[in-house]
Scaffold this motif. Structure first.
Motif, PDB file in Angstrom:
ATOM      1  N   GLN A 176       0.932  -1.319   0.023  1.00 16.54           N
ATOM      2  CA  GLN A 176       0.105  -0.024   0.054  1.00 16.54           C
ATOM      3  C   GLN A 176       0.789   1.282   0.040  1.00 16.54           C
ATOM      4  OE1 GLN A 176      -3.487   0.368  -0.101  1.00 16.54           O
ATOM      5  NE2 GLN A 176      -3.428  -1.871  -0.552  1.00 16.54           N
ATOM      6  N   MET A 177       0.179   2.365  -0.289  1.00 14.48           N
ATOM      7  CA  MET A 177       1.090   3.598  -0.344  1.00 14.48           C
ATOM      8  C   MET A 177       0.348   4.774   0.293  1.00 14.48           C
ATOM      9  SD  MET A 177       2.357   5.314  -3.994  1.00 14.48           S
ATOM     10  CE  MET A 177       3.450   6.639  -4.083  1.00 14.48           C
ATOM     11  N   ARG A 233      -5.972   4.479   5.744  1.00 19.54           N
ATOM     12  CA  ARG A 233      -6.350   3.806   4.527  1.00 19.54           C
ATOM     13  C   ARG A 233      -5.217   2.776   4.072  1.00 19.54           C
ATOM     14  NH1 ARG A 233      -7.298   3.766  -0.808  1.00 19.54           N
ATOM     15  NH2 ARG A 233      -9.477   3.578  -1.515  1.00 19.54           N
ATOM     16  N   ALA A 234      -3.968   3.196   4.225  1.00 20.56           N
ATOM     17  CA  ALA A 234      -3.045   2.296   3.533  1.00 20.56           C
ATOM     18  C   ALA A 234      -2.866   1.025   4.399  1.00 20.56           C
ATOM     19  CB  ALA A 234      -1.723   2.956   3.687  1.00 20.56           C
ATOM     20  N   VAL A 263       4.576  -0.842   3.158  1.00 24.95           N
ATOM     21  CA  VAL A 263       3.736   0.514   2.861  1.00 24.95           C
ATOM     22  C   VAL A 263       4.836   1.385   2.220  1.00 24.95           C
ATOM     23  CG1 VAL A 263       2.706   2.411   3.800  1.00 24.95           C
ATOM     24  CG2 VAL A 263       2.228   0.169   4.899  1.00 24.95           C
ATOM     25  N   ALA A 264       4.472   2.080   1.098  1.00 28.79           N
ATOM     26  CA  ALA A 264       5.469   2.969   0.301  1.00 28.79           C
ATOM     27  C   ALA A 264       5.059   4.192   0.662  1.00 28.79           C
ATOM     28  CB  ALA A 264       5.145   2.969  -1.078  1.00 28.79           C
ATOM     29  N   LEU A 266       9.012   1.487   2.520  1.00 28.93           N
ATOM     30  CA  LEU A 266      10.146   1.968   1.346  1.00 28.93           C
ATOM     31  C   LEU A 266       9.688   3.406   1.244  1.00 28.93           C
ATOM     32  CD1 LEU A 266      11.887   1.718  -1.249  1.00 28.93           C
ATOM     33  CD2 LEU A 266       9.598   0.965  -2.540  1.00 28.93           C
ATOM     34  N   MET A 267      10.506   4.219   1.629  1.00 26.32           N
ATOM     35  CA  MET A 267      10.295   5.656   1.698  1.00 26.32           C
ATOM     36  C   MET A 267      11.096   6.530   0.794  1.00 26.32           C
ATOM     37  SD  MET A 267      10.227   8.301   5.286  1.00 26.32           S
ATOM     38  CE  MET A 267      11.899   8.397   5.647  1.00 26.32           C
ATOM     39  N   VAL A 268      10.591   7.476   0.013  1.00 27.49           N
ATOM     40  CA  VAL A 268      11.317   8.459  -0.766  1.00 27.49           C
ATOM     41  C   VAL A 268      11.338   9.650  -0.107  1.00 27.49           C
ATOM     42  CG1 VAL A 268      11.073   9.643  -2.989  1.00 27.49           C
ATOM     43  CG2 VAL A 268      10.850   7.173  -2.753  1.00 27.49           C
TER      44      VAL A 268
END
Length: 720
Positions: A474-475, A545-546, A554-555, A587-589
């Motif tokens: 999810q994102m 929601r994610a 989770v992105a 996974l974080m940007v």
């Protein structure tokens, strides 16, 4: 615009007991700004006082809506006619409030200038850069010759670091990058050697490397003109290195002000203490929770009685809520400072020698039990191998032909384990968001391997595989407002993914109430619409929601960049709590390396589609090997004046090249400070091929892609 001066018309307005210093170039006394709205009178600025001396920098900080920008616009005479402005603004003894727009135009751009937050909307798109600078010179120097104006324009562009300034005079704004446009705005602002320069969040939308360049340009501009500078920002790291004095604003008022060293070392207003405690720092590995300031700023149509911060202040008592709290002097002013250290708080004595965690309630972070296991013994949630995303560059209206290839992502490999946060950092255009979106796409035809759990992208056509992936991945998006449908209530937004999983109405209701409690929101908020929430609350809804489908990964796409620091702290704490309690992987940007250091376990640094350094976040941040990583880390401001003013900063030259025009061999060579000083035989090696990732030490998780990581940097590229 309605202007009402004080009883003496020029001089000190009623209620202000501060004398105007004889050496002040700009003095503001009892400045008030009111806007008449449909719901009543919004008192946006309430009694601001400050003085500016030549060469001095004043930092104005505070949350969104605190009145920072409105104050500066009132001084510049740029507010709409509906604004009701009272008080006094004196420039070299001349009262500015009450002047017509035509009379004020003689001061704007000549004696008082401003660098605005968004350079793209501030520059006229149909005029060249040269025309816009020359226009500023022509208005205030009508007798100046055409040749002199063009020569001055070239000089200004060179001063702010625009390469080949004479050749760029005929370029249009859209042909410049964001950082170069901001440099042009600074050039326009200093064209006529102003005595006062306002910089309104002028580095907010820029990458950290470009921000460092722009701050150096501002310093150079101040030295060139001798101007007094007002830095308006929410970034306490920026003002720590730039400002001589700081004014902290809250709900339209100044709640603390004084010398920068005194404010940072010993804040005496709980709000200031909370702001400093809410900031993650890039120079420390502390994993303590950040300090969130609960609640939201008051509505200034009907501000609370007494101290406006009292409803959010842990130290507030009944006397804080009965009457306006005046400024209390804490320390006498030194000869180099205009103001003594002052705070609008009756609890200043309780703040001596305490830190933010002593005052504000912050959650205890225990860490995920999974982190106690060696990393390689944990299950891999995501594997990425040789991921590639190339875009063809086509030309021609009817018969298109390929003229090049944009290598947005070029052979990226990494993995993420259970209970781990992995971050990808780099400048805009480096490929980090494209990498994230390629993983979210999970298409069969993608070059390279994407494996989520046991599901591989080569099997993506299978309905069962895609269902598993959509459940497990999810994102959370950068802009919580744009990510939520304004027509859906919170209940409808959260129920949509649950309905798709075939859950009953009773199960959906129970799950939604559980999600609301999990992200720290009241269960009865489920019937509200997104526009009824603050930015931080909307981001919590996005996180809920994610989490609805119980994902394993989770992105996070810049999850806190759009939030005030006080709200950002609460969201970061929430993400860390959820990771520990639910065993989530992230996974974080992000472009904010301070946030990355605080929340991440591992980090990858990307440049032009390539990973140039990767490994444990503490190893990479404490002992960076690649010159690009060193430049990124040195560009992050630290909210400590003693450190910020003594550290050496690596300022990269130029902007990130386009992936279409990447240099041969090492993609960083065109901006690399080491490459610039290498002897020719070593330069040839860098041009030969892109270096592979190699271990920084025996058995280390830390890897880098540099042939000469230990080469000494030339002192010419270091800025103190």
């Amino acid at each position: 615009m309605t202007i009402n001066l004080g009883p003496e018309e020029i001089g000190l307005p009623a209620g202000s007991g501060l004398a105007v210093p004889s050496d002040a170039v700009l003095s503001v006394r009892d400045l008030n700004v009111r806007f008449n709205t449909e719901n009543g009178i919004n008192h946006a600025v309430r009694g601001i006082d400050f003085d500016l001396r030549p060469g001095q920098t004043l930092g104005i900080v505070g949350e969104s809506g605190s009145g920072k920008s409105v104050s500066s616009m009132a001084v510049m005479g740029l507010l709409p006619e509906t604004a009701d402005i009272t008080g006094s603004v004196q420039y070299r003894g001349q009262e500015l409030l009450g002047l017509s727009d035509k009379a004020m135009s003689k001061y704007r751009g000549k004696d008082i200038s401003m660098v605005f937050q968004d350079p793209l909307s501030s520059l006229t798109p149909v005029l060249t850069i040269g025309q816009q600078i020359i226009e500023t010179l022509t208005i205030h120097n009508p007798g100046m010759s055409k040749q002199a104006k063009e020569a001055r324009t070239v000089e200004l562009l060179g001063l702010v670091g625009i390469p080949s300034p004479k050749d760029r005079l005929r370029a249009f704004p859209h042909e410049f990058s964001g950082g170069m446009r901001q440099r042009v705005m600074i050039a326009i602002a200093i064209a006529n050697d102003p005595a006062v320069l306002f910089a309104d969040e002028c580095t907010t939308a820029l990458d950290v490397t470009i921000q460092a360049q722009v701050l150096e340009v501002l310093k150079a501009a101040q030295q060139e003109t001798g101007a007094a500078v007002v830095m308006i920002t929410h970034d306490l790291g920026v003002v720590a290195g730039m400002a001589d004095e700081i004014m902290v604003m809250y709900a339209g008022r100044a709640v603390e002000r004084g010398p920068v060293e005194s404010i940072y070392v010993g804040p005496r207003m709980p709000y200031t203490l909370g702001l400093l405690g809410a900031i993650p720092r890039v120079d420390t590995s502390s994993k303590n929770s950040l300090v969130p300031i609960k609640g939201t700023p008051p509505n200034l149509i009907s501000p609370p009685p007494g101290c406006a911060f009292a409803p959010r202040c842990p130290l507030a008592s009944e006397e804080c809520r009965t009457g306006e709290i005046p400024m209390v002097t804490i320390g006498a002013a030194g000869p180099e400072h205009g103001f003594a250290h002052q705070a609008a708080c009756i609890k200043t004595g309780q703040l001596v020698g305490v830190n933010a965690h002593d005052v504000f309630e912050a959650p205890e972070l225990t860490g995920s039990p999974l982190e106690r296991l060696p990393r390689l013994e944990r299950t891999a949630v995501l594997r990425v191998a040789d991921l590639t995303k190339h875009f063809p560059l086509l030309k021609g209206a009817l018969f298109k032909r390929r003229i090049g290839t944009v290598k947005a992502v070029d052979g990226v490999s990494f993995d993420i384990r259970e209970g781990e946060c992995f971050s990808i950092v780099g400048e805009s255009g480096c490929g980090k968001t494209t990498t994230l979106l390629e993983i979210m796409e999970f298409e069969r035809g993608q070059p390279g391997l994407i494996q989520i759990g046991e599901a591989k992208n080569s099997e993506a056509k299978s309905v069962d595989v895609r269902k598993v992936v959509r459940r497990d991945l999810q994102m959370v998006f950068q802009d919580p407002t744009g990510a939520l449908d304004p027509r859906f209530t919170v209940f409808e937004a959260l129920s949509e993914p649950l309905e798709n999983r075939g859950m009953s109405k009773a199960e959906i209701k129970q799950r939604i109430l559980e999600l609301m409690r999990l992200v720290g929101l009241q269960p009865d908020f489920v019937n509200r619409f997104p526009n009824q929430f603050s930015g931080g609350q909307r981001q919590r809804i996005g996180i809920a929601r994610a989490l609805a489908t119980n994902p394993k990964l989770v992105a996070l796409d810049e999850p806190v960049s759009a939030l005030d620091v006080s709200v950002q702290a609460g969201v970061i704490n929430l993400l860390e709590q959820l990771k520990a309690e639910l065993g989530l992987s992230y996974l974080m940007v992000s472009h904010d390396l301070s946030v990355v250091r605080h929340i991440s376990n591992r980090v990858a640094v990307m440049y032009l589609g390539k990973i140039v350094e990767i490994g444990d976040v503490e190893q990479v941040f404490d002992d960076p090997k690649h010159p690009y990583t060193k430049a990124l880390l040195s560009a992050i401001p630290i909210p400590d004046p003693a450190i910020e003013r003594s550290r050496e900063r690596i300022v990269l030259k130029g902007d990130l090249p386009t992936p279409l025009d990447a240099p041969p061999g090492c993609v960083f060579s065109s901006r690399c400070p080491i490459f610039a000083v290498l002897p020719e035989p070593k330069r040839e090696k860098c041009r030969g091929a892109m270096p592979d990732l190699v271990p920084a030490g025996a058995g280390d998780d830390h890897q880098h892609a540099c042939l000469f990581p230990d080469h000494e940097l030339d002192q010419a590229v270091l800025v103190n």
